[in-house]
Scaffold this active site. Structure first.
Site, PDB file in Angstrom:
ATOM      1  N   HIS A  15      41.572  48.127  28.752  1.00  0.00           N
ATOM      2  CA  HIS A  15      41.929  47.765  27.549  1.00  0.00           C
ATOM      3  C   HIS A  15      41.123  48.406  26.415  1.00  0.00           C
ATOM      4  O   HIS A  15      41.458  48.193  25.581  1.00  0.00           O
ATOM      5  CB  HIS A  15      42.074  45.736  28.020  1.00  0.00           C
ATOM      6  CG  HIS A  15      40.564  45.773  27.052  1.00  0.00           C
ATOM      7  ND1 HIS A  15      39.620  45.246  28.288  1.00  0.00           N
ATOM      8  CD2 HIS A  15      40.127  45.704  25.947  1.00  0.00           C
ATOM      9  CE1 HIS A  15      38.476  44.492  27.376  1.00  0.00           C
ATOM     10  NE2 HIS A  15      38.987  44.407  25.672  1.00  0.00           N
ATOM     11  N   ASP A  35      42.004  45.207  34.829  1.00  0.00           N
ATOM     12  CA  ASP A  35      41.232  46.310  33.615  1.00  0.00           C
ATOM     13  C   ASP A  35      40.096  46.563  33.938  1.00  0.00           C
ATOM     14  O   ASP A  35      38.732  45.879  33.208  1.00  0.00           O
ATOM     15  CB  ASP A  35      41.266  44.450  32.013  1.00  0.00           C
ATOM     16  CG  ASP A  35      40.484  45.003  30.994  1.00  0.00           C
ATOM     17  OD1 ASP A  35      41.117  46.117  30.997  1.00  0.00           O
ATOM     18  OD2 ASP A  35      39.823  44.403  30.636  1.00  0.00           O
ATOM     19  N   GLY A  70      34.001  43.778  21.529  1.00  0.00           N
ATOM     20  CA  GLY A  70      32.882  44.727  21.459  1.00  0.00           C
ATOM     21  C   GLY A  70      31.856  44.611  23.129  1.00  0.00           C
ATOM     22  O   GLY A  70      31.476  45.552  23.131  1.00  0.00           O
ATOM     23  N   ASN A  71      31.768  43.569  23.778  1.00  0.00           N
ATOM     24  CA  ASN A  71      31.386  43.475  24.635  1.00  0.00           C
ATOM     25  C   ASN A  71      31.914  44.053  25.658  1.00  0.00           C
ATOM     26  O   ASN A  71      31.191  44.178  26.136  1.00  0.00           O
ATOM     27  CB  ASN A  71      31.279  41.608  25.457  1.00  0.00           C
ATOM     28  CG  ASN A  71      29.284  41.391  24.640  1.00  0.00           C
ATOM     29  OD1 ASN A  71      28.972  40.632  23.653  1.00  0.00           O
ATOM     30  ND2 ASN A  71      28.401  42.406  24.554  1.00  0.00           N
ATOM     31  N   SER A  72      33.230  43.640  25.180  1.00  0.00           N
ATOM     32  CA  SER A  72      34.116  44.276  26.523  1.00  0.00           C
ATOM     33  C   SER A  72      33.694  45.880  27.541  1.00  0.00           C
ATOM     34  O   SER A  72      33.642  46.858  26.419  1.00  0.00           O
ATOM     35  CB  SER A  72      35.525  44.656  26.099  1.00  0.00           C
ATOM     36  OG  SER A  72      35.865  43.149  26.217  1.00  0.00           O
ATOM     37  N   LEU A  76      53.461  43.854  49.224  1.00  0.00           N
ATOM     38  CA  LEU A  76      53.741  43.127  50.775  1.00  0.00           C
ATOM     39  C   LEU A  76      56.109  43.209  49.926  1.00  0.00           C
ATOM     40  O   LEU A  76      56.433  43.398  51.189  1.00  0.00           O
ATOM     41  CB  LEU A  76      54.432  42.127  51.266  1.00  0.00           C
ATOM     42  CG  LEU A  76      52.680  41.983  52.595  1.00  0.00           C
ATOM     43  CD1 LEU A  76      52.591  40.184  52.591  1.00  0.00           C
ATOM     44  CD2 LEU A  76      53.473  42.863  53.009  1.00  0.00           C
ATOM     45  N   GLY A  77      55.433  42.306  48.850  1.00  0.00           N
ATOM     46  CA  GLY A  77      57.801  42.102  48.348  1.00  0.00           C
ATOM     47  C   GLY A  77      57.545  40.593  49.148  1.00  0.00           C
ATOM     48  O   GLY A  77      58.792  40.935  49.277  1.00  0.00           O
ATOM     49  N   VAL A  78      57.230  39.725  48.815  1.00  0.00           N
ATOM     50  CA  VAL A  78      57.485  38.250  49.200  1.00  0.00           C
ATOM     51  C   VAL A  78      57.299  37.536  47.465  1.00  0.00           C
ATOM     52  O   VAL A  78      56.709  38.365  46.795  1.00  0.00           O
ATOM     53  CB  VAL A  78      56.664  37.981  50.670  1.00  0.00           C
ATOM     54  CG1 VAL A  78      56.767  38.615  51.468  1.00  0.00           C
ATOM     55  CG2 VAL A  78      55.071  38.098  49.870  1.00  0.00           C
TER      56      VAL A  78
END
Length: 368
Positions: A109, A139, A211-213, A264-266
Site C-alpha cells: 500500500h 500487503d 509512515g511506519n508502514s 481450491l474454490g470452496v
C-alpha cells in the site's frame, strides 16, 4: 583621645568584618541558588545500564539499513470536472534493505500505483526506486534502487518468536526521520482485517504510526521478525507481516513480480456441535465444506458440499485458517491428496491446486 595607630587598627578590623559579612551574604545566595535542583546520582543498577546500552547499540546497528520511501501518484479528477486531472497525491512510508545491491522490502500500500518513487537512505542519499514485485493480499512489495555495498538487515525466524518478547519497530512515522519504538509481542494471530491466505500476523504494542508502514520489526538479536503493516484505529496496537511469510514470498516477487496463490474454490466454515449429528461425526475436527464452486479445482477433484476435510498431503487441518494457509502456500498445479470425512466415512481424493484470482464482488440486486 584615641591614638592614630589605635584608630587605624580599629578601621582595619571594621573593614574586615564588613567584607566577611558581604562574603557570607554572597555565599548564602549561591547556596540558595544551588538548592533549586539536585544533581542526579550517577550510580544505577548495572542490569538496567546493560539493557539500556543494548537497546541503544541495537538501534545504532539497525538504522543504517532503514530507508525513507516517498511516492507520487497520479492525481484524481476534480469532483466538479471529470476532465481535469487533479493534483498529484504524495505519500511517504518506510522500508529496509535486505541485500547490498539495493533490494528493499516495504508494504504494497506504500508504493502501489506509484508513478514516481524516491528512496532516501540513512546517509541522506536519494535514489529513484522501481517496483519489482507486489502482492496486495499480504500487503508486501519489493522495490529496487541502483546502489552497491548498502547496509542490510538479516531476516530471522518468526515461528520461534514468543508472546512477551521485546521488539523494536523502526520507521519514519509522520515523516519523522529514523524513529525507533520499543514494545513487546502482544499476540500471534489474525490481524483486525483477517488475511485471506490464513497466515498469522504479529501483534505488538510497539508504536506503529502512519509512515511506519514497511519498516522492520526487529528482535533483540537484531533480526527482522516482521514487516510493520497496519495499526488499530486508536493506535494502541499494531500488526506486522511475519518474517517467515516474507521469506516465502520474496523469491516469487523477485522472479515473477507477483505471488501465485493456491486456490481450491470452496466456501468453508468451522464445525459446530449442531453439525456432529447431521454429518455423523464423532468429534468437531476438520474443516466443513459449505459449498463448492462449479468447475473449480475442488469440484474437478471430487470434493462435495458437507465434506469435512481433515488433512492435505498429510498436514492435519483443525480450523478453516489451517486450510487457507496450506492451500494458499501450495504451488499452483501441484496434485495434493485430500483426506476427508463424508457421511462419517473416511475417504481420499486428489485435487490439483488452481491459481487464485481476484474475484469481482457480487453485486446485490437493487431494492424494489
Amino acid at each position: 583621645m584615641v591614638s592614630r595607630p589605635c584608630a587605624l587598627i580599629a578601621l582595619i578590623v571594621l573593614a574586615t568584618s564588613l567584607v566577611g559579612c558581604a562574603g557570607s551574604t554572597t555565599a548564602s545566595k549561591t547556596t540558595e541558588q544551588a538548592t533549586l535542583w539536585r544533581e542526579a546520582p550517577t550510580a544505577a543498577p548495572p542490569e538496567l545500564l546493560r539493557f539500556n546500552q543494548l537497546l541503544a547499540d541495537l538501534a545504532d546497528r539497525l538504522k543504517p539499513a532503514l530507508v525513507h520511501v516517498r511516492v507520487r501518484r497520479g492525481g484524481a479528477p476534480a469532483k466538479d470536472d471529470a476532465e481535469s486531472p487533479g493534483e498529484p497525491r504524495r505519500s511517504t512510508g518506510s522500508g529496509f534493505v535486505i541485500e547490498p545491491s539495493g533490494t528493499i522490502v516495504t508494504n504494497a500500500h506504500v508504493v502501489e500505483q506509484a508513478e514516481w518513487i524516491q528512496v532516501r537512505t540513512s546517509d541522506g542519499r536519494r535514489f529513484s526506486g522501481r517496483i519489482i514485485g507486489l502482492d496486495n493480499r499480504v500487503d508486501l512489495a519489493l522495490i529496487k534502487i541502483d546502489a552497491a555495498d548498502l547496509p542490510f538487515l538479516p531476516i530471522g525466524d518468526s515461528n520461534s518468536l514468543r508472546v512477551g518478547e521485546f521488539v523494536l519497530a523502526l520507521g519514519h512515522p509522520f515523516g519523522l526521520e529514523q524513529s525507533v519504538s520499543f514494545g513487546i509481542v502482544s499476540r500471534k494471530g489474525a490481524p483486525l482485517t483477517v488475511a485471506a491466505p490464513g497466515f498469522d500476523f504479529i501483534q505488538t504494542d510497539a508504536a506503529i504510526n502512519p509512515g511506519n508502514s514497511g519498516g522492520p520489526l526487529v528482535n533483540m538479536a537484531g533480526q527482522v521478525v516482521g514487516v510493520n503493516s497496519m495499526a488499530a484505529r486508536n493506535g494502541s496496537i499494531g500488526f506486522a507481516i511475519p518474517s517467515n511469510l516474507v521469506k516465502l514470498l520474496v523469491p516469487q516477487l523477485a522472479s515473477k513480480g507477483k505471488v501465485e496463490w493456491g486456490w481450491l474454490g470452496v466456501s468453508i466454515a468451522e464445525i459446530t456441535d449442531e453439525d456432529l449429528t447431521r454429518l455423523k461425526l464423532r468429534e468437531a475436527r476438520g474443516v466443513l465444506i459449505r459449498g463448492v464452486m462449479p468447475g473449480e479445482p475442488a469440484d474437478r477433484g471430487g470434493v462435495m458440499a458437507d465434506d469435512v476435510l481433515v488433512a492435505v498431503d498429510g498436514t492435519p487441518l483443525d480450523t478453516p485458517r489451517d486450510l487457507q494457509r496450506v492451500v494458499s502456500s501450495t504451488p499452483v498445479g501441484k496434485r495434493v491428496r485430500v483426506k476427508l470425512l463424508r457421511e462419517g466415512r473416511e475417504t481420499e481424493v486428489e485435487v490439483t491446486i488452481g491459481l487464485y484470482k481476484e474475484r469481482e464482488p457480487v453485486k446485490e440486486p437493487p431494492a424494489r
